[in-house]
Design a protein around this motif. Structure first.
Motif, PDB file in Angstrom:
ATOM      1  N   UNK A 258       0.825  -1.201   0.000  1.00  0.00           N
ATOM      2  CA  UNK A 258       0.000   0.000   0.000  1.00  0.00           C
ATOM      3  C   UNK A 258       0.863   1.256   0.000  1.00  0.00           C
ATOM      4  N   UNK A 259       0.609   2.129  -0.969  1.00  0.00           N
ATOM      5  CA  UNK A 259       1.345   3.386  -1.043  1.00  0.00           C
ATOM      6  C   UNK A 259       2.688   3.283  -1.725  1.00  0.00           C
ATOM      7  N   UNK A 260       3.070   2.091  -2.201  1.00  0.00           N
ATOM      8  CA  UNK A 260       4.365   1.906  -2.861  1.00  0.00           C
ATOM      9  C   UNK A 260       4.133   1.241  -4.220  1.00  0.00           C
ATOM     10  N   UNK A 261       4.043   2.061  -5.266  1.00  0.00           N
ATOM     11  CA  UNK A 261       3.862   1.546  -6.625  1.00  0.00           C
ATOM     12  C   UNK A 261       5.206   1.527  -7.339  1.00  0.00           C
ATOM     13  N   UNK A 262       5.317   0.681  -8.356  1.00  0.00           N
ATOM     14  CA  UNK A 262       6.564   0.570  -9.117  1.00  0.00           C
ATOM     15  C   UNK A 262       6.237   0.484 -10.607  1.00  0.00           C
ATOM     16  N   UNK A 263       7.215   0.864 -11.439  1.00  0.00           N
ATOM     17  CA  UNK A 263       7.013   0.856 -12.887  1.00  0.00           C
ATOM     18  C   UNK A 263       8.328   0.526 -13.569  1.00  0.00           C
ATOM     19  N   UNK A 264       8.255  -0.249 -14.643  1.00  0.00           N
ATOM     20  CA  UNK A 264       9.425  -0.510 -15.465  1.00  0.00           C
ATOM     21  C   UNK A 264       9.019  -0.371 -16.928  1.00  0.00           C
ATOM     22  N   UNK A 265       9.955   0.079 -17.776  1.00  0.00           N
ATOM     23  CA  UNK A 265       9.617   0.311 -19.175  1.00  0.00           C
ATOM     24  C   UNK A 265      10.881   0.326 -20.027  1.00  0.00           C
ATOM     25  N   UNK A 266      10.764  -0.133 -21.257  1.00  0.00           N
ATOM     26  CA  UNK A 266      11.833  -0.026 -22.244  1.00  0.00           C
ATOM     27  C   UNK A 266      11.528   1.189 -23.122  1.00  0.00           C
ATOM     28  N   UNK A 267      12.487   2.069 -23.258  1.00  0.00           N
ATOM     29  CA  UNK A 267      12.292   3.309 -24.009  1.00  0.00           C
ATOM     30  C   UNK A 267      13.272   3.349 -25.183  1.00  0.00           C
ATOM     31  N   UNK A 268      12.739   3.442 -26.388  1.00  0.00           N
ATOM     32  CA  UNK A 268      13.573   3.541 -27.584  1.00  0.00           C
ATOM     33  C   UNK A 268      13.910   5.020 -27.819  1.00  0.00           C
TER      34      UNK A 268
END
Length: 317
Positions: A258-268
């Motif tokens: 709760x209250x701790x979100x995460x994100x990962x992404x590949x960016x060209x």
């Protein structure tokens, strides 16, 4: 070469990233302790009152509040475990302990609701006599205590699943105490003893959907569903607007606790970004964009040149 950076740690490893602020539940720890003390006191009073008065509704409310107390105690233990430092074996530490505590709370709440409903149905044909004086006195005290606990948890329930679970349970207790009061008044004025059974059924039916709702939220976190309220299409569009970015793929977002979100992404990124060695500028811009527009503080970006994607094997758009 691909460039990877954790937006929270500024390039540090996952073990040290994002664990120095504490969880949402831990920030409201003192209020949880106070709610636990009040709840346990009222449970004892309701059990004695239920046995003396013969009221199933009062015992049902006591059982519900005991479940509340158990849930709050679990949440307190879990919030302490969640603040322990991360290790190489557990790179997010024990923050998911809070979600497991919320899961246990939801299951206990559902089991209690089923028990109350079954017991009430069994008493329908032969409702016992009820001492309404004791029943009403204890129910009024319980309602007042529940109202105090509800006010203590009101703000924190928007931040933490554990606090939300406790808040919903206390709300159910407040409604349950109100139902007991109404049943006591009906029995005292009309002698209709089935009012106690009806109140018990009302308490069980009120609890059950709330337990289901909490369980669904917990399951979403455990299945690493996209955090509620986060529009991944909007995230993708904002990333593409950053100068130097050509495209986006393998975009994932989830909730650790709760209250701790995460994100990962590949960016060209374009050739100019690579040739002029500007990856750091792009990373800073991406980090600032997601912090400003989506309040995402734990982000991992992989920068890569056009044409790199076919080398990655399985991927997610």
């Amino acid at each position: 070469m691909p460039d990877v950076r954790d937006g929270d740690a500024g390039g540090g490893d996952a073990v040290s990233a994002g664990h120095h602020h504490g969880t949402a539940t831990h920030r409201h720890r003192r209020r949880l302790v106070l709610v636990l003390a009040i709840t346990l006191g009222v449970v004892g009073l309701q059990v004695v009152g239920g046995l003396v008065s013969g009221s199933l509704a009062l015992l049902a409310d006591a059982g519900h509040m005991l479940t509340d107390a158990t849930g709050v105690a679990i949440a307190l233990v879990a919030s302490t475990l969640a603040t322990r430092p991360a290790t190489k074996a557990r790179t997010y530490g024990l923050q998911r302990a809070e979600i497991l505590a919320a899961l246990a709370n939801a299951l206990l709440l559902g089991a209690l609701a089923v028990w109350v409903i079954v017991e009430a149905v069994g008493r329908w044909d032969d409702p016992p006599e009820v001492a309404t004086g004791v029943m009403l006195t204890v129910a009024v005290v319980g309602a007042a205590a529940n109202l105090v606990c509800l006010l203590l948890l009101r703000d924190g329930q928007h931040e933490s699943l554990n606090l939300r679970g406790a808040y919903l349970e206390v709300l159910g207790d407040l409604v349950g105490s109100a139902a007991v009061v109404v049943a006591g008044i009906v029995i005292a004025t009309t002698g209709y003893t089935r009012a106690d059974v009806i109140a018990s059924l009302a308490i069980g039916l009120f609890i059950l959907p709330r337990a289901w709702h909490l369980l669904r939220e917990v399951v979403d976190v455990l299945l690493e569903a996209t955090p509620r309220g986060l529009d991944l299409d909007a995230v993708r569009d904002h990333i593409r607007e950053v100068p130097g970015v050509v495209d986006v793929h393998d975009l994932h977002a989830w909730t650790i606790t709760s209250g701790v979100a995460a994100l990962s992404v590949h960016v060209v990124v374009d050739e100019e970004c690579i040739d002029r060695r500007r990856p750091g500028e792009v990373l800073d811009a991406l980090d600032g964009c997601l912090r400003a527009h989506f309040a995402m503080e734990h982000c991992t970006f992989q920068l890569e040149p056009a044409g790199h994607r076919p080398h990655e094997g399985a991927h997610h758009d």
